[in-house]
Design a protein around this motif. Structure first.
Motif, PDB file in Angstrom:
ATOM      1  N   HIS A  32       1.033  -1.059  -0.261  1.00 51.72           N
ATOM      2  CA  HIS A  32       0.488  -0.087  -0.510  1.00 51.72           C
ATOM      3  C   HIS A  32       0.724   1.485   0.000  1.00 51.72           C
ATOM      4  O   HIS A  32       1.754   1.077   0.738  1.00 51.72           O
ATOM      5  N   GLY A  33       0.672   2.205  -0.842  1.00 56.47           N
ATOM      6  CA  GLY A  33       1.182   3.566  -0.304  1.00 56.47           C
ATOM      7  C   GLY A  33       2.717   3.369  -1.877  1.00 56.47           C
ATOM      8  O   GLY A  33       2.490   2.677  -2.287  1.00 56.47           O
ATOM      9  N   ARG A  34       2.445   4.830  -2.118  1.00 57.01           N
ATOM     10  CA  ARG A  34       3.522   4.712  -2.886  1.00 57.01           C
ATOM     11  C   ARG A  34       4.770   5.204  -2.485  1.00 57.01           C
ATOM     12  O   ARG A  34       5.737   4.544  -3.475  1.00 57.01           O
ATOM     13  N   PHE A  35       4.738   6.167  -1.432  1.00 60.43           N
ATOM     14  CA  PHE A  35       6.635   6.287  -0.646  1.00 60.43           C
ATOM     15  C   PHE A  35       7.152   7.028  -1.988  1.00 60.43           C
ATOM     16  O   PHE A  35       8.664   6.906  -2.035  1.00 60.43           O
ATOM     17  N   ALA A  41       7.561   9.661   6.732  1.00 59.75           N
ATOM     18  CA  ALA A  41       6.940   8.577   7.285  1.00 59.75           C
ATOM     19  C   ALA A  41       8.013   9.083   8.610  1.00 59.75           C
ATOM     20  O   ALA A  41       8.444   9.595   9.276  1.00 59.75           O
ATOM     21  N   LEU A  42       6.509   8.658   9.808  1.00 61.78           N
ATOM     22  CA  LEU A  42       6.279   8.550  11.053  1.00 61.78           C
ATOM     23  C   LEU A  42       6.059   7.686  12.060  1.00 61.78           C
ATOM     24  O   LEU A  42       5.156   7.200  11.911  1.00 61.78           O
ATOM     25  N   ILE A  85      13.230   0.671   0.946  1.00 68.85           N
ATOM     26  CA  ILE A  85      13.254   0.939   2.318  1.00 68.85           C
ATOM     27  C   ILE A  85      11.522   1.465   1.372  1.00 68.85           C
ATOM     28  O   ILE A  85      10.380   1.256   2.743  1.00 68.85           O
ATOM     29  N   ARG A  86      10.559   1.443   0.324  1.00 67.83           N
ATOM     30  CA  ARG A  86       9.317   2.131  -0.058  1.00 67.83           C
ATOM     31  C   ARG A  86       8.892   0.690   0.776  1.00 67.83           C
ATOM     32  O   ARG A  86       7.176   0.144   0.792  1.00 67.83           O
ATOM     33  N   GLU A 102       1.881  11.627   1.931  1.00 66.01           N
ATOM     34  CA  GLU A 102       2.589  11.715   0.844  1.00 66.01           C
ATOM     35  C   GLU A 102       2.839  13.653   0.342  1.00 66.01           C
ATOM     36  O   GLU A 102       2.326  14.386   0.591  1.00 66.01           O
ATOM     37  N   PRO A 103       3.802  13.565  -0.496  1.00 68.53           N
ATOM     38  CA  PRO A 103       3.802  15.009  -1.161  1.00 68.53           C
ATOM     39  C   PRO A 103       2.634  15.731  -2.031  1.00 68.53           C
ATOM     40  O   PRO A 103       1.537  14.859  -2.362  1.00 68.53           O
ATOM     41  N   GLN A 104       1.991  16.657  -2.151  1.00 69.84           N
ATOM     42  CA  GLN A 104       1.185  17.126  -2.602  1.00 69.84           C
ATOM     43  C   GLN A 104       1.489  16.831  -3.629  1.00 69.84           C
ATOM     44  O   GLN A 104       2.153  16.847  -5.097  1.00 69.84           O
TER      45      GLN A 104
END
Length: 125
Positions: A32-35, A41-42, A85-86, A102-104
């Motif tokens: 899940h997610g693009r990263f 990340a936190l 890492i992703r 995620e970045p805008q």
């Protein structure tokens, strides 16, 4: 035949390729997610215990991400490719151990206030 039945140089595999492959168990994309490289990340919640079933790389990411870090920063800290890492972040995200921002996208950047602020900043130079 050379008298030795050991592997030749052509049979050796580059350890810099094998390690990320092993760490991700052959996966090349997070579930899940693009990263993106600039995704933040936190780590959330208390650190998991030793019985959580996490690999050392997962635990190291959680340590690093006690403060927000980008994918690029995490990759540099662990000396692993960003793709690796992703995948690892995807694992942690699925277990709700990290939050990700995620970045805008460019579509979200049509705010006139932002453009005015940039113009004002350029004019002040």
């Amino acid at each position: 035949m050379t008298g030795t039945d050991g592997p030749t140089d052509e049979h050796w595999v580059d350890p810099e390729i094998v390690r990320p492959y092993v760490v991700t168990r052959g996966r090349t994309q997070p579930a899940h997610g693009r990263f993106d490289l600039i995704s933040m990340a936190l780590a959330v919640g208390p650190p998991p215990g030793p019985d959580a079933g996490l690999d050392p790389e997962h635990l190291r990411i959680l340590q690093i991400c006690r403060e927000p870090k980008s994918v690029a920063e995490i990759a540099a800290h662990l000396d692993l490719p960003a793709g690796t890492i992703r995948v690892l972040l995807g694992d942690l995200f699925d277990r709700e151990l990290v939050s990700a921002q995620e970045p805008q996208s460019e579509v979200d950047m049509h705010d006139m206030k932002m453009y005015r602020a940039v113009l004002d900043g350029l004019r002040s130079l």
